[in-house]
Design a protein around this motif. Sequence first.
Motif, PDB file in Angstrom:
ATOM      1  N   LEU A  76       1.194  -1.116   0.291  1.00 50.71           N
ATOM      2  CA  LEU A  76      -0.027   0.054   0.037  1.00 50.71           C
ATOM      3  C   LEU A  76       1.138   1.546  -0.158  1.00 50.71           C
ATOM      4  O   LEU A  76       1.459   1.973   0.429  1.00 50.71           O
ATOM      5  CB  LEU A  76      -0.723   0.192   1.167  1.00 50.71           C
ATOM      6  CG  LEU A  76      -2.516   1.095   1.248  1.00 50.71           C
ATOM      7  CD1 LEU A  76      -2.651   1.355  -0.173  1.00 50.71           C
ATOM      8  CD2 LEU A  76      -2.381   0.826   2.739  1.00 50.71           C
ATOM      9  N   GLN A  77       0.385   2.292  -1.248  1.00 49.38           N
ATOM     10  CA  GLN A  77       1.631   3.501  -1.158  1.00 49.38           C
ATOM     11  C   GLN A  77       0.760   4.151  -1.609  1.00 49.38           C
ATOM     12  O   GLN A  77       0.149   4.563  -2.836  1.00 49.38           O
ATOM     13  CB  GLN A  77       2.781   3.052  -2.242  1.00 49.38           C
ATOM     14  CG  GLN A  77       4.059   3.939  -2.121  1.00 49.38           C
ATOM     15  CD  GLN A  77       3.440   4.678  -3.542  1.00 49.38           C
ATOM     16  OE1 GLN A  77       3.440   4.907  -4.735  1.00 49.38           O
ATOM     17  NE2 GLN A  77       4.557   6.226  -2.776  1.00 49.38           N
ATOM     18  N   ILE A  78       0.684   5.807  -0.785  1.00 49.58           N
ATOM     19  CA  ILE A  78      -0.006   6.892  -1.563  1.00 49.58           C
ATOM     20  C   ILE A  78       1.181   7.740  -1.589  1.00 49.58           C
ATOM     21  O   ILE A  78       2.295   7.637  -0.097  1.00 49.58           O
ATOM     22  CB  ILE A  78      -1.149   7.118  -0.804  1.00 49.58           C
ATOM     23  CG1 ILE A  78      -1.241   7.353   1.121  1.00 49.58           C
ATOM     24  CG2 ILE A  78      -2.505   6.103  -1.147  1.00 49.58           C
ATOM     25  CD1 ILE A  78      -2.027   7.882   1.893  1.00 49.58           C
ATOM     26  N   SER A  79       0.839   8.839  -2.290  1.00 48.04           N
ATOM     27  CA  SER A  79       1.898  10.063  -2.019  1.00 48.04           C
ATOM     28  C   SER A  79       1.381  10.862  -0.765  1.00 48.04           C
ATOM     29  O   SER A  79       1.024  11.190  -0.229  1.00 48.04           O
ATOM     30  CB  SER A  79       1.782  11.066  -3.880  1.00 48.04           C
ATOM     31  OG  SER A  79       0.680  11.208  -4.241  1.00 48.04           O
ATOM     32  N   PHE A  80       2.083  12.377  -0.628  1.00 47.38           N
ATOM     33  CA  PHE A  80       2.068  13.116   0.742  1.00 47.38           C
ATOM     34  C   PHE A  80       0.895  13.733   0.474  1.00 47.38           C
ATOM     35  O   PHE A  80       0.086  13.839   0.966  1.00 47.38           O
ATOM     36  CB  PHE A  80       3.285  13.851   0.756  1.00 47.38           C
ATOM     37  CG  PHE A  80       2.885  15.228   1.121  1.00 47.38           C
ATOM     38  CD1 PHE A  80       3.227  14.917   2.967  1.00 47.38           C
ATOM     39  CD2 PHE A  80       3.189  16.044   0.737  1.00 47.38           C
ATOM     40  CE1 PHE A  80       2.417  15.533   3.544  1.00 47.38           C
ATOM     41  CE2 PHE A  80       2.589  17.487   2.055  1.00 47.38           C
ATOM     42  CZ  PHE A  80       2.681  17.121   3.667  1.00 47.38           C
ATOM     43  N   ALA A  81       0.639  13.788  -0.884  1.00 50.36           N
ATOM     44  CA  ALA A  81      -0.566  14.750  -2.110  1.00 50.36           C
ATOM     45  C   ALA A  81      -1.422  13.682  -1.535  1.00 50.36           C
ATOM     46  O   ALA A  81      -3.102  14.278  -1.548  1.00 50.36           O
ATOM     47  CB  ALA A  81      -0.440  15.362  -3.657  1.00 50.36           C
ATOM     48  N   GLN A  82      -1.790  12.980  -1.415  1.00 49.26           N
ATOM     49  CA  GLN A  82      -2.770  11.891  -1.152  1.00 49.26           C
ATOM     50  C   GLN A  82      -3.100  11.805  -0.170  1.00 49.26           C
ATOM     51  O   GLN A  82      -3.889  12.049   0.201  1.00 49.26           O
ATOM     52  CB  GLN A  82      -2.844  10.482  -2.011  1.00 49.26           C
ATOM     53  CG  GLN A  82      -3.022  10.742  -3.446  1.00 49.26           C
ATOM     54  CD  GLN A  82      -2.207   9.276  -4.104  1.00 49.26           C
ATOM     55  OE1 GLN A  82      -1.568   8.047  -3.535  1.00 49.26           O
ATOM     56  NE2 GLN A  82      -2.095   9.005  -5.660  1.00 49.26           N
ATOM     57  N   GLU A  83      -1.977  11.909   0.698  1.00 51.88           N
ATOM     58  CA  GLU A  83      -2.740  11.886   2.062  1.00 51.88           C
ATOM     59  C   GLU A  83      -3.360  13.113   2.727  1.00 51.88           C
ATOM     60  O   GLU A  83      -4.374  13.117   3.344  1.00 51.88           O
ATOM     61  CB  GLU A  83      -1.188  11.234   2.291  1.00 51.88           C
ATOM     62  CG  GLU A  83      -1.054  11.762   4.037  1.00 51.88           C
ATOM     63  CD  GLU A  83      -0.163  11.534   5.143  1.00 51.88           C
ATOM     64  OE1 GLU A  83       0.167  11.539   5.856  1.00 51.88           O
ATOM     65  OE2 GLU A  83       1.523  11.380   4.294  1.00 51.88           O
ATOM     66  N   LEU A  84      -2.953  13.694   2.399  1.00 53.76           N
ATOM     67  CA  LEU A  84      -3.353  15.109   2.766  1.00 53.76           C
ATOM     68  C   LEU A  84      -4.634  15.458   1.769  1.00 53.76           C
ATOM     69  O   LEU A  84      -5.853  16.119   2.667  1.00 53.76           O
ATOM     70  CB  LEU A  84      -2.633  16.364   1.464  1.00 53.76           C
ATOM     71  CG  LEU A  84      -1.272  16.832   2.486  1.00 53.76           C
ATOM     72  CD1 LEU A  84      -0.380  18.159   1.393  1.00 53.76           C
ATOM     73  CD2 LEU A  84      -1.323  17.475   3.378  1.00 53.76           C
ATOM     74  N   LEU A  85      -4.997  14.767   1.046  1.00 52.47           N
ATOM     75  CA  LEU A  85      -6.782  14.483   0.337  1.00 52.47           C
ATOM     76  C   LEU A  85      -7.177  14.108   0.989  1.00 52.47           C
ATOM     77  O   LEU A  85      -8.324  14.146   1.751  1.00 52.47           O
ATOM     78  CB  LEU A  85      -5.843  14.172  -0.795  1.00 52.47           C
ATOM     79  CG  LEU A  85      -5.830  15.309  -2.031  1.00 52.47           C
ATOM     80  CD1 LEU A  85      -5.668  15.129  -3.477  1.00 52.47           C
ATOM     81  CD2 LEU A  85      -6.821  16.638  -2.174  1.00 52.47           C
ATOM     82  N   LEU A  86      -6.854  12.581   2.395  1.00 53.23           N
ATOM     83  CA  LEU A  86      -7.123  11.914   2.700  1.00 53.23           C
ATOM     84  C   LEU A  86      -7.649  12.513   3.819  1.00 53.23           C
ATOM     85  O   LEU A  86      -9.083  12.863   4.645  1.00 53.23           O
ATOM     86  CB  LEU A  86      -6.795  11.001   3.033  1.00 53.23           C
ATOM     87  CG  LEU A  86      -7.173   9.937   1.951  1.00 53.23           C
ATOM     88  CD1 LEU A  86      -5.917   8.020   2.452  1.00 53.23           C
ATOM     89  CD2 LEU A  86      -7.953   9.094   1.311  1.00 53.23           C
ATOM     90  N   TYR A  87      -6.851  13.331   4.590  1.00 55.74           N
ATOM     91  CA  TYR A  87      -7.399  14.324   5.943  1.00 55.74           C
ATOM     92  C   TYR A  87      -8.583  15.303   5.256  1.00 55.74           C
ATOM     93  O   TYR A  87      -8.585  15.822   6.442  1.00 55.74           O
ATOM     94  CB  TYR A  87      -6.214  15.090   6.324  1.00 55.74           C
ATOM     95  CG  TYR A  87      -4.684  13.819   7.114  1.00 55.74           C
ATOM     96  CD1 TYR A  87      -5.339  13.965   8.136  1.00 55.74           C
ATOM     97  CD2 TYR A  87      -4.133  13.994   6.732  1.00 55.74           C
ATOM     98  CE1 TYR A  87      -4.144  13.008   8.854  1.00 55.74           C
ATOM     99  CE2 TYR A  87      -2.753  12.850   7.361  1.00 55.74           C
ATOM    100  CZ  TYR A  87      -3.673  13.151   8.631  1.00 55.74           C
ATOM    101  OH  TYR A  87      -2.027  12.122   8.926  1.00 55.74           O
ATOM    102  N   VAL A  88      -8.180  15.799   4.329  1.00 57.56           N
ATOM    103  CA  VAL A  88      -8.757  17.201   4.220  1.00 57.56           C
ATOM    104  C   VAL A  88     -10.355  16.035   3.469  1.00 57.56           C
ATOM    105  O   VAL A  88     -11.331  16.378   4.153  1.00 57.56           O
ATOM    106  CB  VAL A  88      -8.785  17.399   2.573  1.00 57.56           C
ATOM    107  CG1 VAL A  88     -10.059  18.688   2.112  1.00 57.56           C
ATOM    108  CG2 VAL A  88      -7.721  18.603   2.775  1.00 57.56           C
TER     109      VAL A  88
END
Length: 270
Positions: free
Chosen positions: A67-79
């Motif tokens: 399982l691998q997501i980018s930093f931008a994807q992580e921020l979008l999940l937080y949003v």
Amino acid sequence: PNLFLVTNFVAIPLSSVILIAEIVLCCISFITPLATLAGKLIHQLIALMNWFVELVNGLPLANWKSLQISFAQELLLYVAVAGMSFFFMKRIKASLFITTCGLLVFFLLRTLSFVNALNQQKLIVYNIAKMTAMELIEGRYSVFAGDSEVIKSESIFRFNIAPSRTYHRIRSVYLPAVDGDETLLLSSPKGIIAMARGPVYMPSQVHILVISGNPRGSLRDLLTGLMPGIVVFDSSNPGWRVKSWKQDCVEMNLNCYSVADEGAFVMNLN
């Protein structure tokens, strides 16, 4: 980890008991018999906790691997999570719109990352001390060539190889058989890639030559008239010999790269 709650039900209380026992051990350290008994008890408790964690980790579906997501994807999940939480707390419909937009952009970026993975062409020569490990990546497939210990050793594989395969979204790996000093030849969009453990006898030009296994002789002797685009010395070669080969490269006007000195060799082949 998918079963972290199950692990925590045992690990957290047990670790608290261990901590208290260690404090008690410090208090009675001057009483040798009691301190010895307490030390043995703490040792057994720690062993029990480690055993349980490893037991749960070995269960089917205990871990969600690769399982691998980018930093931008992580921020979008937080949003998205923040927007959904705000909606439930304040009942403001705009927060649902923010959540939806965050998820849409998240899945868009994730789709693009898979598209990029399908189109990637890359060569990696890993920096593993005194070992050979090379991987040619084409899309989500790869060809791995190297020492068997790299694959058999769980610690070496987990620390050096697994993160790279997760990052590049590798789905399937082919392991070609390489015997002794036999030269391994791989085809790439930029030309032939060769991994040699001895003199290279090639009728055609080689784009990348990886020298491994500490072969004897000067670089001129190993190349036997071949002039590759770049020569890569992996970490299985001793430093003093690589230093001599690098000097040969300067005299022969060849590009070279030392994995042990400069880190893993990574080249895009697109």
